[in-house]
Write an enzyme that holds these catalytic residues in place. Structure first.
Site, PDB file in Angstrom:
ATOM      1  CE  LYS A 174      -1.676   2.114   4.163  1.00 23.63           C
ATOM      2  NZ  LYS A 174      -0.531   2.755   4.781  1.00 23.63           N
ATOM      3  CG  ASP A 261      -1.819   6.141   6.899  1.00 20.62           C
ATOM      4  OD1 ASP A 261      -1.066   5.859   5.884  1.00 20.62           O
ATOM      5  OD2 ASP A 261      -1.265   6.358   8.095  1.00 20.62           O
ATOM      6  CG  HIS A 266      -3.361  -0.966   8.025  1.00 18.10           C
ATOM      7  ND1 HIS A 266      -2.745  -1.915   6.990  1.00 18.10           N
ATOM      8  CD2 HIS A 266      -2.685   0.089   8.043  1.00 18.10           C
ATOM      9  CE1 HIS A 266      -1.644  -1.164   6.474  1.00 18.10           C
ATOM     10  NE2 HIS A 266      -1.651  -0.208   7.256  1.00 18.10           N
TER      11      HIS A 266
HETATM   12  C1  BG6 Z   1       1.205   2.431   7.851  1.00 14.10           C
HETATM   13  C2  BG6 Z   1       0.544   3.595   7.923  1.00 14.10           C
HETATM   14  O1  BG6 Z   1       0.555   1.769   7.039  1.00 14.10           O
HETATM   15  O2  BG6 Z   1       0.601   1.477   9.195  1.00 14.10           O
HETATM   16  C3  BG6 Z   1       1.106   4.274   9.313  1.00 14.10           C
HETATM   17  O3  BG6 Z   1       1.105   4.269   6.895  1.00 14.10           O
HETATM   18  C4  BG6 Z   1       0.726   3.753  10.635  1.00 14.10           C
HETATM   19  O4  BG6 Z   1       0.822   5.404   9.267  1.00 14.10           O
HETATM   20  C5  BG6 Z   1       1.390   2.097  10.406  1.00 14.10           C
HETATM   21  O5  BG6 Z   1       1.519   4.306  11.539  1.00 14.10           O
HETATM   22  C6  BG6 Z   1       0.755   1.405  11.724  1.00 14.10           C
HETATM   23  O6  BG6 Z   1       1.254  -0.013  11.640  1.00 14.10           O
HETATM   24  P1  BG6 Z   1       1.536  -0.546  12.908  1.00 14.10           P
HETATM   25  O7  BG6 Z   1       1.983  -1.906  12.256  1.00 14.10           O
HETATM   26  O8  BG6 Z   1       2.792   0.256  13.609  1.00 14.10           O
HETATM   27  O9  BG6 Z   1       0.434  -0.736  13.746  1.00 14.10           O
END
Ligand code: BG6
Length: 516
Positions: A174, A261, A266
């Site tokens: 992504k 984002d 996610h």
């Molecule tokens: C990323 C986002 O995809 O995922 C970030 O661009 C975010 O902004 C991150 O901080 C969060 O991922 P994790 O694994 O740290 O929870």
């Protein structure tokens, strides 16, 4: 670590990776963007972990491609320096007390660096010799503006052409487009030069053990299955909160915002795993079909069900966080949201009438990624707590991070002559049950991509359906151009997010008294 493998190898490379039962097939991982952060911080530590546990084959190669002029030795040294830095930082994503020299040498001896432009056909042509007759995965660890051109270049020089018994795959991360239209175009573009089965669209949340476990939790335990239904569940909350501000990513973030984002990627992956019907098998297509049903069932999200917030100056622990608008790369009058909360409804028999509340944001009071399954009240309340409150309904709290595991909240009679009940918690913690293993979260993703197991990766229609679901909100926000609601950095987010639930007589689970 299992015992070392001592295979006879035709090459002069050391072959001391410990044996795993099913190592990945022989092949080459070509990383485009070999000099970048993703390669240093995540991909190579994950390869090292895979080498430690013997999941890489003896005939494995890594070719790093980047513009930077440097030798293989210099590249390998910079990768090693980053690994070493992790051993000095207990809070690093990848933490291990010591790098095994033997395993590192095993991996490093299989690495080659090529300085070239990944959009120059003439230069990329030279990779043909590196991977002639070999399986190859091309990992795009490059800025998204180069996605299309680099893939066209790979295709043009024939690097993506599969032959019987030889696979060629593409792993792409992504942001996969910035809305429905751009995601559709990118998919069409990729599919004009390669087959869907060659494309591995990565969502790094699916590399997390705790996220992968959602399928196991739901479908290897009969216990949850009958209860996982509108008859018993009042609502579900999905939270991905971060104390981090936008740090050095202002320019990227200001054009992106919290919704793009985090949500269609996610958070929707978590939503899909929580809400999907049991797939007929764990193979890619049944899993992707089951997810697709969830995305297709999302009722168009109206702007009243979408909250946007932006942090202003505040304090998180002993850290002062500057206002978002004062961050480098951010417009001083930016209306980009650093927080969003959504109410999502699924039009399915299982979930009709059960809202899913999603929230994510930066500059918050705690870093926690969590699912709360709030069960309904019993039909009749026979018991009370000591202070006369009705018995609390049951709650299942699933912690993706930091406190990986799950808590089942239920009621028990408090010992004593009076009949009072009190909420108790049954706890599962990964570390306690399985010990702690260094895991950067990309190990399984890389291994599965090499193996050709695509269940953890998104199909084109999954990506587009997720964008389709958030599209009405993106469009409404782009049209009204209203500033987001401000919240103080270090707080629990904007008041509007609380109102979103209060309107339905509900409230968010606590953010700031969860163990960090
Ligand atoms: C990323 C986002 O995809 O995922 C970030 O661009 C975010 O902004 C991150 O901080 C969060 O991922 P994790 O694994 O740290 O929870």
């Amino acid at each position: 670590m299992t015992s070392p493998r001592h295979n006879a190898s035709a090459s002069a490379q050391p072959s001391v990776a410990p044996a795993a039962r099913h190592p990945a097939p022989d092949g080459t991982l070509v990383i485009l963007g070999a000099g970048g952060d993703l390669t240093h911080r995540l991909l190579v530590p994950a390869l090292y972990d895979l080498a430690c546990s013997g999941f890489l084959p003896d005939d494995f190669k890594v070719v790093g491609v980047s513009l930077e002029k440097q030798t293989t030795e210099e590249w390998v040294a910079s990768l090693r320096a980053r690994l070493d830095a992790f051993t000095r930082d207990k809070h690093a994503e990848f933490y291990t007390t010591k790098i095994s020299e033997e395993t590192w040498q095993w991996l490093a001896s299989r690495m080659t660096y090529r300085s070239m432009s990944f959009v120059s056909a003439e230069e990329m042509q030279t990779l043909t010799a590196d991977i002639a007759g070999r399986n190859a995965v091309f990992y795009l660890a490059i800025p998204p503006r180069f996605f299309e051109e680099s893939v066209v270049t790979l295709a043009k020089v024939g690097l993506l052409t599969e032959k019987p018994g030889i696979f060629r795959r593409l792993a792409i991360e992504k942001p996969f487009g910035t809305d429905l239209e751009t995601a559709g175009k990118l998919n069409a573009h990729l599919l004009s030069v390669m087959k869907e089965s060659q494309i591995y669209r990565v969502d790094h949340f699916l590399g997390k053990e705790t996220v992968q476990n959602l399928l196991a939790l739901r479908f290897s335990n009969l216990l949850f299955q009958p209860l996982w239904h509108r008859d018993y569940i009042d609502h579900i909350q999905i939270t991905a909160a971060e104390t981090l501000s936008v740090e050095g990513r202002g320019a990227f973030y200001d054009a992106t915002g919290a919704l793009r984002d985090m949500v269609p990627n996610h958070l929707f992956q978590i939503l899909a795993l929580v809400a999907m019907e049991p797939p007929t098998s764990l193979k890619a297509e049944p899993v992707r079909n089951a997810k697709q049903q969830v995305f297709d069932a999302i009722r168009p999200i109206t702007p009243e069900n979408a909250v946007r917030g932006q942090y202003i100056k505040g304090r998180s622990g002993d850290r002062i966080i500057q206002a978002y608008r004062e961050s480098m790369g951010v417009a001083p009058d930016s209306i980009t949201e650093t927080y969003t909360a959504l109410k999502i409804e699924l039009d399915t028999w299982r979930w009709a009438g059960v809202p899913f509340y999603l929230r994510t944001g930066k500059g918050l009071s705690n870093s926690v990624t969590q699912i709360i399954v709030q069960f309904k009240q019993t039909p009749l309340s026979l018991f009370h707590t000591e202070d006369g409150q009705p018995q609390p309904p049951n709650r299942f709290v699933y912690n993706i991070r930091p406190d990986k595991g799950a808590d089942l909240h239920f009621n028990a009679k408090k010992p004593g002559p009076e009949t009072n009940i009190s909420e108790v918690v049954a706890q599962f913690r990964y570390e306690k049950s399985f010990g702690s293993l260094p895991n950067i979260g990309y190990e399984t993703l890389l291994y599965d991509c090499l193996q050709g197991s695509a269940s953890l990766f998104q199909r084109a229609d999954n990506i587009e359906a997720a964008w389709r679901a958030v599209d009405p909100v993106l469009k409404a926000w782009a049209k009204d151009k209203k500033p987001p609601e401000f919240y103080t950095a270090g707080s629990n987010g904007p008041a509007g997010a609380d109102e979103l639930l209060a309107r339905d007589g509900r409230s968010w689970g606590p953010l700031n008294n969860i163990k960090k």
